[in-house]
Design a protein around this motif. Structure first.
Motif, PDB file in Angstrom:
ATOM      1  N   PHE A 122      21.816  49.787  22.781  1.00 24.63           N
ATOM      2  CA  PHE A 122      22.458  51.078  22.393  1.00 24.63           C
ATOM      3  C   PHE A 122      23.638  51.094  23.203  1.00 24.63           C
ATOM      4  O   PHE A 122      24.648  51.708  22.413  1.00 24.63           O
ATOM      5  CB  PHE A 122      21.329  52.261  23.275  1.00 24.63           C
ATOM      6  N   LYS A 123      23.931  50.764  24.413  1.00 24.90           N
ATOM      7  CA  LYS A 123      25.218  50.932  24.929  1.00 24.90           C
ATOM      8  C   LYS A 123      26.098  50.147  24.364  1.00 24.90           C
ATOM      9  O   LYS A 123      27.353  50.422  24.439  1.00 24.90           O
ATOM     10  CB  LYS A 123      24.991  50.745  26.590  1.00 24.90           C
ATOM     11  N   GLN A 124      25.810  48.816  24.033  1.00 24.36           N
ATOM     12  CA  GLN A 124      26.783  48.179  23.507  1.00 24.36           C
ATOM     13  C   GLN A 124      27.493  48.344  22.125  1.00 24.36           C
ATOM     14  O   GLN A 124      28.510  48.197  21.871  1.00 24.36           O
ATOM     15  CB  GLN A 124      26.243  46.477  23.389  1.00 24.36           C
ATOM     16  N   VAL A 125      26.465  48.911  21.307  1.00 23.31           N
ATOM     17  CA  VAL A 125      26.893  49.347  20.092  1.00 23.31           C
ATOM     18  C   VAL A 125      27.896  50.699  20.295  1.00 23.31           C
ATOM     19  O   VAL A 125      28.842  50.843  19.685  1.00 23.31           O
ATOM     20  CB  VAL A 125      25.752  49.721  19.107  1.00 23.31           C
ATOM     21  N   LEU A 126      27.318  51.669  21.166  1.00 22.83           N
ATOM     22  CA  LEU A 126      27.957  52.904  21.513  1.00 22.83           C
ATOM     23  C   LEU A 126      29.546  52.679  21.771  1.00 22.83           C
ATOM     24  O   LEU A 126      30.398  53.203  21.107  1.00 22.83           O
ATOM     25  CB  LEU A 126      27.358  53.611  22.409  1.00 22.83           C
ATOM     26  N   SER A 127      29.586  51.427  22.718  1.00 23.14           N
ATOM     27  CA  SER A 127      30.816  51.361  23.365  1.00 23.14           C
ATOM     28  C   SER A 127      31.668  50.621  22.278  1.00 23.14           C
ATOM     29  O   SER A 127      33.065  50.780  22.243  1.00 23.14           O
ATOM     30  CB  SER A 127      30.635  50.374  24.489  1.00 23.14           C
ATOM     31  N   SER A 128      31.002  49.896  21.391  1.00 23.60           N
ATOM     32  CA  SER A 128      31.980  49.423  20.060  1.00 23.60           C
ATOM     33  C   SER A 128      32.458  50.414  19.124  1.00 23.60           C
ATOM     34  O   SER A 128      33.398  50.082  18.162  1.00 23.60           O
ATOM     35  CB  SER A 128      31.110  48.587  19.434  1.00 23.60           C
ATOM     36  N   LEU A 129      32.011  51.600  19.133  1.00 21.83           N
ATOM     37  CA  LEU A 129      32.430  52.535  18.082  1.00 21.83           C
ATOM     38  C   LEU A 129      33.793  52.925  18.169  1.00 21.83           C
ATOM     39  O   LEU A 129      34.505  53.152  19.306  1.00 21.83           O
ATOM     40  CB  LEU A 129      31.755  53.953  18.179  1.00 21.83           C
TER      41      LEU A 129
ATOM     42  N   THR B 162      28.934  57.962  29.893  1.00 20.51           N
ATOM     43  CA  THR B 162      27.960  56.922  30.430  1.00 20.51           C
ATOM     44  C   THR B 162      28.388  55.754  30.787  1.00 20.51           C
ATOM     45  O   THR B 162      29.584  55.146  30.373  1.00 20.51           O
ATOM     46  CB  THR B 162      26.902  56.608  29.185  1.00 20.51           C
ATOM     47  N   ARG B 163      27.615  55.113  31.980  1.00 20.47           N
ATOM     48  CA  ARG B 163      27.811  53.622  32.064  1.00 20.47           C
ATOM     49  C   ARG B 163      27.671  52.677  31.003  1.00 20.47           C
ATOM     50  O   ARG B 163      26.578  52.907  30.236  1.00 20.47           O
ATOM     51  CB  ARG B 163      27.173  53.264  33.317  1.00 20.47           C
ATOM     52  N   ILE B 164      28.352  51.696  30.907  1.00 16.18           N
ATOM     53  CA  ILE B 164      28.271  50.801  29.861  1.00 16.18           C
ATOM     54  C   ILE B 164      27.681  49.549  30.246  1.00 16.18           C
ATOM     55  O   ILE B 164      27.871  48.699  31.184  1.00 16.18           O
ATOM     56  CB  ILE B 164      29.504  50.232  29.161  1.00 16.18           C
ATOM     57  N   ARG B 165      26.131  49.342  29.802  1.00 19.09           N
ATOM     58  CA  ARG B 165      25.445  48.235  30.451  1.00 19.09           C
ATOM     59  C   ARG B 165      25.089  47.355  29.108  1.00 19.09           C
ATOM     60  O   ARG B 165      25.687  47.421  28.071  1.00 19.09           O
ATOM     61  CB  ARG B 165      24.060  49.038  30.885  1.00 19.09           C
TER      62      ARG B 165
END
Length: 240
Positions: free
Chosen positions: A78-85, A71-74
């Motif tokens: 949701f995207k910010q938490v997902l990218s930090s996993l 996914t593109r990180i926006r």
């Protein structure tokens, strides 16, 4: 719909501002190439009005050992938490969903037209078709602004180069803004571009996905080119 708890095994960058996330695949989870699933964060530190889950295409093939989404990180919560996993993190998955899949009886030829992160279900379908020794011609038109924005471009270029049945046509609308050298097609996918690579526009079954505006433009173009509506399959990706 069944629910599964997944463990993140790894993640890596597949294009600028685009991450791929790999999860352990439950032994009893099966899906068709091209389908999607709902990925739900467990007790995230922040959320937004759309909740803790999103529908994401399964970019991995059914035969691959891990489940993968990209996914593109926006700037959404949701995207910010997902990218930090980090590896070891748990998420919930529900699915699979959708019928944006190849038919049981292969058509004479298949054309994929996609842009940006719309490549995710196409990666799954294209690589699975190759794994199953699909002998019908497949052509992928893949549109991006710059090479840096094109997720899985190198992988798909190599896969199609090794297949007698696959042609990849990548095109960039803003190649001049890239720091990389680009020798391929430039501009947007249009009828003239299709005619340079396809002998008969009316023959293939078309799979269109990506932003709603791209899907709408491609449907209109194909209709004006005389392609029957029942030869066109679509999936829109809103809210990148």
């Amino acid at each position: 719909m069944p629910s599964y708890q997944l463990t993140l095994t790894r993640k890596h960058t597949v294009a600028e501002d685009t991450l791929a996330f790999y999860f352990e695949k439950p032994h009893d989870f099966s899906f068709k190439a091209g389908q999607c699933a709902r990925l739900i964060l467990i007790d995230p530190p922040q959320t937004d009005g759309e909740g803790n889950g999103r529908y994401l295409s399964l970019a991995s093939t059914p035969d691959e050992l891990e489940l993968m989404v990209a996914t593109r990180i926006r700037n959404s919560a949701f995207k910010q938490v997902l990218s930090s996993l980090e590896p070891g993190a748990k998420v919930t998955l529900k699915g699979p969903y959708g019928d944006f899949t190849l038919p049981e009886q292969p058509p004479k030829s298949v054309v994929f037209i996609t842009g940006g992160i719309g490549i995710t279900p196409v990666r799954s379908m294209l690589l699975q078709a190759m794994a199953e020794h699909y002998e019908q011609p497949m052509t992928l038109f893949y549109a991006n602004r710059r090479p840096e924005d094109a997720a899985f471009l190198d992988e798909l270029t190599q896969a199609c180069a090794n297949s007698a049945h696959c042609t990849l046509v990548a095109t960039m609308s803003k190649a001049q803004q890239s720091s990389l050298s680009w020798q391929g097609e430039q501009g947007y996918v249009d009828q003239a571009m299709l005619e340079r690579y396809l002998d008969d526009l009316s023959a293939p079954v078309y799979y269109l996905d990506g932003p709603p505006e791209l899907v709408a433009a491609m449907k209109k173009m194909l209709s004006q080119a005389g392609v029957s509506e029942d030869q066109v399959r679509t999936e829109e990706f809103a809210g990148y």
